[in-house]
Design a protein around this motif. Sequence first.
Motif, PDB file in Angstrom:
ATOM      1  N   ALA A  55      30.384  50.568  39.862  1.00  0.00           N
ATOM      2  CA  ALA A  55      31.051  49.478  40.584  1.00  0.00           C
ATOM      3  C   ALA A  55      32.079  48.781  39.700  1.00  0.00           C
ATOM      4  N   CYS A  56      31.721  48.530  38.459  1.00  0.00           N
ATOM      5  CA  CYS A  56      32.632  47.862  37.536  1.00  0.00           C
ATOM      6  C   CYS A  56      33.864  48.722  37.262  1.00  0.00           C
ATOM      7  N   PHE A  57      33.646  50.023  37.058  1.00  0.00           N
ATOM      8  CA  PHE A  57      34.765  50.917  36.766  1.00  0.00           C
ATOM      9  C   PHE A  57      35.722  50.999  37.954  1.00  0.00           C
ATOM     10  N   LEU A  58      35.168  51.048  39.167  1.00  0.00           N
ATOM     11  CA  LEU A  58      36.021  51.060  40.350  1.00  0.00           C
ATOM     12  C   LEU A  58      36.821  49.761  40.430  1.00  0.00           C
ATOM     13  N   GLY A  59      36.176  48.651  40.118  1.00  0.00           N
ATOM     14  CA  GLY A  59      36.876  47.374  40.080  1.00  0.00           C
ATOM     15  C   GLY A  59      37.992  47.367  39.041  1.00  0.00           C
ATOM     16  N   ALA A  60      37.741  47.996  37.897  1.00  0.00           N
ATOM     17  CA  ALA A  60      38.767  48.084  36.851  1.00  0.00           C
ATOM     18  C   ALA A  60      39.949  48.924  37.327  1.00  0.00           C
ATOM     19  N   MET A  61      39.676  49.992  38.072  1.00  0.00           N
ATOM     20  CA  MET A  61      40.765  50.822  38.603  1.00  0.00           C
ATOM     21  C   MET A  61      41.609  50.025  39.591  1.00  0.00           C
ATOM     22  N   LYS A  62      40.971  49.227  40.439  1.00  0.00           N
ATOM     23  CA  LYS A  62      41.714  48.391  41.391  1.00  0.00           C
ATOM     24  C   LYS A  62      42.524  47.327  40.653  1.00  0.00           C
ATOM     25  N   PHE A  63      41.951  46.745  39.607  1.00  0.00           N
ATOM     26  CA  PHE A  63      42.665  45.750  38.804  1.00  0.00           C
ATOM     27  C   PHE A  63      43.919  46.359  38.189  1.00  0.00           C
ATOM     28  N   VAL A  64      43.754  47.527  37.560  1.00  0.00           N
ATOM     29  CA  VAL A  64      44.887  48.202  36.926  1.00  0.00           C
ATOM     30  C   VAL A  64      45.920  48.601  37.974  1.00  0.00           C
ATOM     31  N   GLY A  65      45.453  49.121  39.107  1.00  0.00           N
ATOM     32  CA  GLY A  65      46.380  49.507  40.172  1.00  0.00           C
ATOM     33  C   GLY A  65      47.208  48.334  40.641  1.00  0.00           C
ATOM     34  N   ASN A  66      46.570  47.205  40.852  1.00  0.00           N
ATOM     35  CA  ASN A  66      47.282  46.010  41.283  1.00  0.00           C
ATOM     36  C   ASN A  66      48.244  45.527  40.199  1.00  0.00           C
ATOM     37  N   ARG A  67      47.771  45.499  38.965  1.00  0.00           N
ATOM     38  CA  ARG A  67      48.588  45.024  37.845  1.00  0.00           C
ATOM     39  C   ARG A  67      49.790  45.917  37.597  1.00  0.00           C
ATOM     40  N   ASP A 113      45.779  59.290  34.576  1.00  0.00           N
ATOM     41  CA  ASP A 113      46.406  58.133  33.942  1.00  0.00           C
ATOM     42  C   ASP A 113      45.717  56.840  34.382  1.00  0.00           C
ATOM     43  N   LEU A 114      45.450  56.718  35.676  1.00  0.00           N
ATOM     44  CA  LEU A 114      44.779  55.525  36.189  1.00  0.00           C
ATOM     45  C   LEU A 114      43.381  55.383  35.589  1.00  0.00           C
ATOM     46  N   VAL A 115      42.638  56.488  35.510  1.00  0.00           N
ATOM     47  CA  VAL A 115      41.291  56.450  34.941  1.00  0.00           C
ATOM     48  C   VAL A 115      41.344  56.046  33.469  1.00  0.00           C
ATOM     49  N   ALA A 116      42.301  56.582  32.727  1.00  0.00           N
ATOM     50  CA  ALA A 116      42.432  56.226  31.309  1.00  0.00           C
ATOM     51  C   ALA A 116      42.750  54.738  31.142  1.00  0.00           C
ATOM     52  N   ARG A 117      43.624  54.217  31.984  1.00  0.00           N
ATOM     53  CA  ARG A 117      43.957  52.788  31.917  1.00  0.00           C
ATOM     54  C   ARG A 117      42.748  51.920  32.283  1.00  0.00           C
ATOM     55  N   ALA A 118      42.014  52.351  33.319  1.00  0.00           N
ATOM     56  CA  ALA A 118      40.828  51.592  33.743  1.00  0.00           C
ATOM     57  C   ALA A 118      39.767  51.601  32.643  1.00  0.00           C
ATOM     58  N   HIS A 119      39.651  52.723  31.948  1.00  0.00           N
ATOM     59  CA  HIS A 119      38.661  52.848  30.876  1.00  0.00           C
ATOM     60  C   HIS A 119      38.931  51.829  29.763  1.00  0.00           C
ATOM     61  N   VAL A 121      40.202  48.743  30.272  1.00  0.00           N
ATOM     62  CA  VAL A 121      39.966  47.361  30.699  1.00  0.00           C
ATOM     63  C   VAL A 121      38.574  47.106  31.261  1.00  0.00           C
ATOM     64  N   CYS A 122      37.841  48.161  31.597  1.00  0.00           N
ATOM     65  CA  CYS A 122      36.504  47.991  32.182  1.00  0.00           C
ATOM     66  C   CYS A 122      35.552  47.389  31.147  1.00  0.00           C
ATOM     67  N   PRO A 123      34.877  46.278  31.474  1.00  0.00           N
ATOM     68  CA  PRO A 123      33.940  45.658  30.533  1.00  0.00           C
ATOM     69  C   PRO A 123      32.800  46.583  30.107  1.00  0.00           C
ATOM     70  N   TYR A 124      32.305  47.426  31.023  1.00  0.00           N
ATOM     71  CA  TYR A 124      31.246  48.372  30.660  1.00  0.00           C
ATOM     72  C   TYR A 124      31.775  49.388  29.662  1.00  0.00           C
ATOM     73  N   SER A 125      32.973  49.898  29.908  1.00  0.00           N
ATOM     74  CA  SER A 125      33.570  50.873  28.986  1.00  0.00           C
ATOM     75  C   SER A 125      33.779  50.249  27.618  1.00  0.00           C
ATOM     76  N   HIS A 126      34.233  49.009  27.607  1.00  0.00           N
ATOM     77  CA  HIS A 126      34.460  48.320  26.337  1.00  0.00           C
ATOM     78  C   HIS A 126      33.143  48.104  25.588  1.00  0.00           C
ATOM     79  N   ALA A 127      32.104  47.701  26.325  1.00  0.00           N
ATOM     80  CA  ALA A 127      30.810  47.421  25.700  1.00  0.00           C
ATOM     81  C   ALA A 127      30.153  48.678  25.132  1.00  0.00           C
ATOM     82  N   THR A 128      30.405  49.805  25.768  1.00  0.00           N
ATOM     83  CA  THR A 128      29.757  51.046  25.325  1.00  0.00           C
ATOM     84  C   THR A 128      30.600  51.831  24.328  1.00  0.00           C
ATOM     85  N   LYS A 129      31.866  51.468  24.165  1.00  0.00           N
ATOM     86  CA  LYS A 129      32.778  52.219  23.302  1.00  0.00           C
ATOM     87  C   LYS A 129      32.213  52.355  21.889  1.00  0.00           C
TER      88      LYS A 129
END
Length: 139
Positions: A55-67, A113-119, A121-129
């Motif tokens: 859910a968070c990653f999908l939200g990050a993709m929408k955020f990046v898409g909008n931005r 490209d969208l997935v890489a950008r979302a990765h 900004v996603c808080p879960y991706s950042h926390a697990t990096k």
Amino acid sequence: MKILYTTKATATGGRDGKAETDDGLLSVALAAPKELGGKGGATNPEQLFAAGYSACFLGAMKFVGNRDKIAVPADVTVTAQVGIGPRDDGEGFGIAVDLTVSLPGLDKAAAEDLVARAHKVCPYSHATKGNIAVNTAIA
């Protein structure tokens, strides 16, 4: 970091107990999966993590898409597969995540490209990096 939202959940009984949020909106029975020697039949922490991450990653993709003015399809889906097993160092358990993203109508290069950008900004991706293996794939 300026905190914009805080939530609280409490677990009792560990993997064979329950977890609930302080507002009562989430209340789940927990059971270790049969694959880990448990009885199964109830939610487990890996399922909760998979639901939250997808859910968070999908939200990050929408955020990046909008931005970034990228049209994110309305029927986009993200599936998180979370695996658990013994760590190579023998000091307990670790998890690994595979994120599979379906972006109907978006060409593969744009989707990647969208997935890489979302990765990024996603808080879960950042926390697990750097802590767990997270693989992404376009379905």
